[in-house]
Structure formats: C-alpha cells, structure tokens
Design a protein around this motif. Sequence first.
Motif, PDB file in Angstrom:
ATOM      1  N   VAL A  46       0.844  -1.191   0.000  1.00 14.85           N
ATOM      2  CA  VAL A  46       0.000   0.000   0.000  1.00 14.85           C
ATOM      3  C   VAL A  46       0.881   1.243   0.000  1.00 14.85           C
ATOM      4  O   VAL A  46       0.646   2.189  -0.747  1.00 14.85           O
ATOM      5  CB  VAL A  46      -0.934   0.010   1.231  1.00 14.85           C
ATOM      6  CG1 VAL A  46      -1.700   1.315   1.329  1.00 14.85           C
ATOM      7  CG2 VAL A  46      -1.876  -1.179   1.182  1.00 14.85           C
ATOM      8  N   HIS A  47       1.908   1.236   0.851  1.00 16.31           N
ATOM      9  CA  HIS A  47       2.808   2.378   0.937  1.00 16.31           C
ATOM     10  C   HIS A  47       4.125   1.921   1.545  1.00 16.31           C
ATOM     11  O   HIS A  47       4.129   1.192   2.533  1.00 16.31           O
ATOM     12  CB  HIS A  47       2.177   3.468   1.803  1.00 16.31           C
ATOM     13  CG  HIS A  47       2.684   4.820   1.498  1.00 16.31           C
ATOM     14  ND1 HIS A  47       2.350   5.511   0.366  1.00 16.31           N
ATOM     15  CD2 HIS A  47       3.532   5.617   2.180  1.00 16.31           C
ATOM     16  CE1 HIS A  47       2.957   6.682   0.364  1.00 16.31           C
ATOM     17  NE2 HIS A  47       3.681   6.769   1.456  1.00 16.31           N
ATOM     18  N   GLY A  48       5.236   2.358   0.965  1.00 18.22           N
ATOM     19  CA  GLY A  48       6.551   2.026   1.494  1.00 18.22           C
ATOM     20  C   GLY A  48       7.513   3.181   1.321  1.00 18.22           C
ATOM     21  O   GLY A  48       7.342   4.018   0.432  1.00 18.22           O
ATOM     22  N   HIS A  49       8.507   3.220   2.190  1.00 16.08           N
ATOM     23  CA  HIS A  49       9.559   4.241   2.118  1.00 16.08           C
ATOM     24  C   HIS A  49      10.897   3.580   2.381  1.00 16.08           C
ATOM     25  O   HIS A  49      10.996   2.633   3.172  1.00 16.08           O
ATOM     26  CB  HIS A  49       9.367   5.320   3.184  1.00 16.08           C
ATOM     27  CG  HIS A  49       8.186   6.183   2.947  1.00 16.08           C
ATOM     28  ND1 HIS A  49       8.185   7.221   2.042  1.00 16.08           N
ATOM     29  CD2 HIS A  49       6.953   6.160   3.497  1.00 16.08           C
ATOM     30  CE1 HIS A  49       6.998   7.794   2.053  1.00 16.08           C
ATOM     31  NE2 HIS A  49       6.235   7.166   2.927  1.00 16.08           N
ATOM     32  N   LEU A  50      11.921   4.096   1.731  1.00 16.01           N
ATOM     33  CA  LEU A  50      13.280   3.693   2.061  1.00 16.01           C
ATOM     34  C   LEU A  50      14.129   4.944   2.173  1.00 16.01           C
ATOM     35  O   LEU A  50      13.842   5.968   1.545  1.00 16.01           O
ATOM     36  CB  LEU A  50      13.836   2.699   1.041  1.00 16.01           C
ATOM     37  CG  LEU A  50      14.063   3.131  -0.400  1.00 16.01           C
ATOM     38  CD1 LEU A  50      15.383   3.838  -0.598  1.00 16.01           C
ATOM     39  CD2 LEU A  50      13.983   1.917  -1.303  1.00 16.01           C
ATOM     40  N   VAL A  51      15.183   4.861   2.989  1.00 16.75           N
ATOM     41  CA  VAL A  51      16.090   5.980   3.184  1.00 16.75           C
ATOM     42  C   VAL A  51      17.474   5.436   3.497  1.00 16.75           C
ATOM     43  O   VAL A  51      17.610   4.434   4.202  1.00 16.75           O
ATOM     44  CB  VAL A  51      15.585   6.937   4.304  1.00 16.75           C
ATOM     45  CG1 VAL A  51      15.498   6.242   5.645  1.00 16.75           C
ATOM     46  CG2 VAL A  51      16.420   8.188   4.373  1.00 16.75           C
ATOM     47  N   GLY A  52      18.498   6.065   2.909  1.00 14.56           N
ATOM     48  CA  GLY A  52      19.847   5.587   3.146  1.00 14.56           C
ATOM     49  C   GLY A  52      20.894   6.418   2.449  1.00 14.56           C
ATOM     50  O   GLY A  52      20.680   7.611   2.167  1.00 14.56           O
ATOM     51  N   THR A  53      22.013   5.776   2.154  1.00 16.23           N
ATOM     52  CA  THR A  53      23.154   6.472   1.575  1.00 16.23           C
ATOM     53  C   THR A  53      23.670   5.721   0.351  1.00 16.23           C
ATOM     54  O   THR A  53      23.410   4.531   0.167  1.00 16.23           O
ATOM     55  CB  THR A  53      24.308   6.583   2.587  1.00 16.23           C
ATOM     56  OG1 THR A  53      24.678   5.273   3.008  1.00 16.23           O
ATOM     57  CG2 THR A  53      23.900   7.420   3.791  1.00 16.23           C
ATOM     58  N   ARG A  54      24.415   6.466  -0.461  1.00 17.63           N
ATOM     59  CA  ARG A  54      25.075   5.893  -1.632  1.00 17.63           C
ATOM     60  C   ARG A  54      26.541   6.280  -1.595  1.00 17.63           C
ATOM     61  O   ARG A  54      26.882   7.458  -1.472  1.00 17.63           O
ATOM     62  CB  ARG A  54      24.442   6.414  -2.915  1.00 17.63           C
ATOM     63  CG  ARG A  54      25.155   5.919  -4.159  1.00 17.63           C
ATOM     64  CD  ARG A  54      24.495   6.423  -5.412  1.00 17.63           C
ATOM     65  NE  ARG A  54      25.268   6.014  -6.582  1.00 17.63           N
ATOM     66  CZ  ARG A  54      24.949   6.318  -7.826  1.00 17.63           C
ATOM     67  NH1 ARG A  54      23.852   7.028  -8.064  1.00 17.63           N
ATOM     68  NH2 ARG A  54      25.699   5.930  -8.827  1.00 17.63           N
ATOM     69  N   VAL A  55      27.418   5.279  -1.696  1.00 18.29           N
ATOM     70  CA  VAL A  55      28.855   5.499  -1.830  1.00 18.29           C
ATOM     71  C   VAL A  55      29.268   4.783  -3.102  1.00 18.29           C
ATOM     72  O   VAL A  55      29.142   3.552  -3.193  1.00 18.29           O
ATOM     73  CB  VAL A  55      29.633   4.963  -0.605  1.00 18.29           C
ATOM     74  CG1 VAL A  55      31.129   5.114  -0.825  1.00 18.29           C
ATOM     75  CG2 VAL A  55      29.197   5.673   0.669  1.00 18.29           C
ATOM     76  N   GLY A  56      29.701   5.539  -4.100  1.00 19.42           N
ATOM     77  CA  GLY A  56      30.014   4.940  -5.392  1.00 19.42           C
ATOM     78  C   GLY A  56      28.748   4.357  -5.991  1.00 19.42           C
ATOM     79  O   GLY A  56      27.732   5.039  -6.113  1.00 19.42           O
ATOM     80  N   ASP A  57      28.787   3.087  -6.317  1.00 29.33           N
ATOM     81  CA  ASP A  57      27.619   2.414  -6.884  1.00 29.33           C
ATOM     82  C   ASP A  57      26.962   1.449  -5.896  1.00 29.33           C
ATOM     83  O   ASP A  57      26.243   0.526  -6.285  1.00 29.33           O
ATOM     84  CB  ASP A  57      28.011   1.683  -8.173  1.00 29.33           C
ATOM     85  CG  ASP A  57      28.353   2.662  -9.292  1.00 29.33           C
ATOM     86  OD1 ASP A  57      27.774   3.760  -9.313  1.00 29.33           O
ATOM     87  OD2 ASP A  57      29.209   2.328 -10.138  1.00 29.33           O
ATOM     88  N   THR A  58      27.205   1.667  -4.598  1.00 26.07           N
ATOM     89  CA  THR A  58      26.608   0.848  -3.541  1.00 26.07           C
ATOM     90  C   THR A  58      25.646   1.683  -2.716  1.00 26.07           C
ATOM     91  O   THR A  58      25.994   2.769  -2.247  1.00 26.07           O
ATOM     92  CB  THR A  58      27.700   0.260  -2.628  1.00 26.07           C
ATOM     93  OG1 THR A  58      28.599  -0.516  -3.419  1.00 26.07           O
ATOM     94  CG2 THR A  58      27.095  -0.612  -1.540  1.00 26.07           C
ATOM     95  N   LEU A  59      24.432   1.172  -2.557  1.00 23.55           N
ATOM     96  CA  LEU A  59      23.409   1.819  -1.730  1.00 23.55           C
ATOM     97  C   LEU A  59      23.199   0.990  -0.480  1.00 23.55           C
ATOM     98  O   LEU A  59      23.147  -0.246  -0.560  1.00 23.55           O
ATOM     99  CB  LEU A  59      22.083   1.902  -2.469  1.00 23.55           C
ATOM    100  CG  LEU A  59      21.912   2.939  -3.571  1.00 23.55           C
ATOM    101  CD1 LEU A  59      22.827   2.680  -4.737  1.00 23.55           C
ATOM    102  CD2 LEU A  59      20.478   2.966  -4.024  1.00 23.55           C
ATOM    103  N   GLU A  60      23.081   1.648   0.665  1.00 20.16           N
ATOM    104  CA  GLU A  60      22.716   0.990   1.919  1.00 20.16           C
ATOM    105  C   GLU A  60      21.543   1.750   2.493  1.00 20.16           C
ATOM    106  O   GLU A  60      21.614   2.971   2.640  1.00 20.16           O
ATOM    107  CB  GLU A  60      23.881   0.987   2.903  1.00 20.16           C
ATOM    108  CG  GLU A  60      25.039   0.123   2.440  1.00 20.16           C
ATOM    109  CD  GLU A  60      26.111  -0.030   3.507  1.00 20.16           C
ATOM    110  OE1 GLU A  60      25.755  -0.087   4.710  1.00 20.16           O
ATOM    111  OE2 GLU A  60      27.291  -0.085   3.133  1.00 20.16           O
ATOM    112  N   PHE A  61      20.458   1.022   2.801  1.00 16.34           N
ATOM    113  CA  PHE A  61      19.279   1.723   3.308  1.00 16.34           C
ATOM    114  C   PHE A  61      18.420   0.837   4.195  1.00 16.34           C
ATOM    115  O   PHE A  61      18.588  -0.366   4.252  1.00 16.34           O
ATOM    116  CB  PHE A  61      18.451   2.295   2.154  1.00 16.34           C
ATOM    117  CG  PHE A  61      17.978   1.295   1.135  1.00 16.34           C
ATOM    118  CD1 PHE A  61      16.835   0.550   1.336  1.00 16.34           C
ATOM    119  CD2 PHE A  61      18.687   1.126  -0.044  1.00 16.34           C
ATOM    120  CE1 PHE A  61      16.397  -0.357   0.393  1.00 16.34           C
ATOM    121  CE2 PHE A  61      18.254   0.218  -1.006  1.00 16.34           C
ATOM    122  CZ  PHE A  61      17.111  -0.523  -0.793  1.00 16.34           C
TER     123      PHE A  61
END
Length: 122
Positions: A46-61
């Motif tokens: 129904v609804h989702g959110h993600l939040v995080g960081t990107r270093v180079g081509d790697t995302l962590e969230f």
Amino acid sequence: MLPSLDGLTFAPTGRAETGEVDTATRFGYREQDGRIWASYRGGEIVHGHLVGTRVGDTLEFRYVQLNQAGETSSGRCVSELSRLADGRLRLDETWAWESREGSGTSAVEEILPARRETRTTY
C-alpha cells in the motif's frame, strides 16, 4: 560511478520467496549528495519508504512498508548499481527483514518514461 537515481522509477524483476514486493510495485527514487530515498507502492504494498546512503555504486538503506493486509514491516538492504546492455540502470539487492524472519536477494530495473506518439494530420 553511474549516474544519479534522482527522479528515476524502478520495478522489480520478480518476487522473492520471503518478500512482499512484486512486479506491480513501483519505486520512485530521489538522490542528493550521497543520500537516497524512495517511496514505493503497488501489488501487495500500500505504501513504502526507504532511506539511506550511496557510496560509489553501492546503496545501503532501511525500508518500512504497509501491506494490503494492514501489516507493517521493516528491514535493511544493500544494493549494487549497474547498467544493463540496453542502457537502463539495475539494482541487485541483498536484504533482510528486521521486523520478522527472512532475508533474500532481488533486483529492480529502471523503467523508462513512455514516449509520446505524435500524429501528423494531412
């Protein structure tokens, strides 16, 4: 480093065994100064959110979502960004629930905007 995800839309390539996101889910990404966030919905979500960081081509969230059954869930993910042969971007994801048991891998791929057809009248 591959280009920014800002303003791009992604869709899953399938549904992971212990996941809730499927091919009907759409992710709208934003990115600024190494920070990433997205809203997503569709299919079971129904609804989702993600939040995080990107270093180079790697995302962590971290992500949190509400499903059609009214249940909330949360987890963490590490994604590797790559470019497909057709030029679109792809995220290969390794994720784990934090609110319940389960983990897995999945992928989302960029959806290109639909082209507007122009008609000429003679």
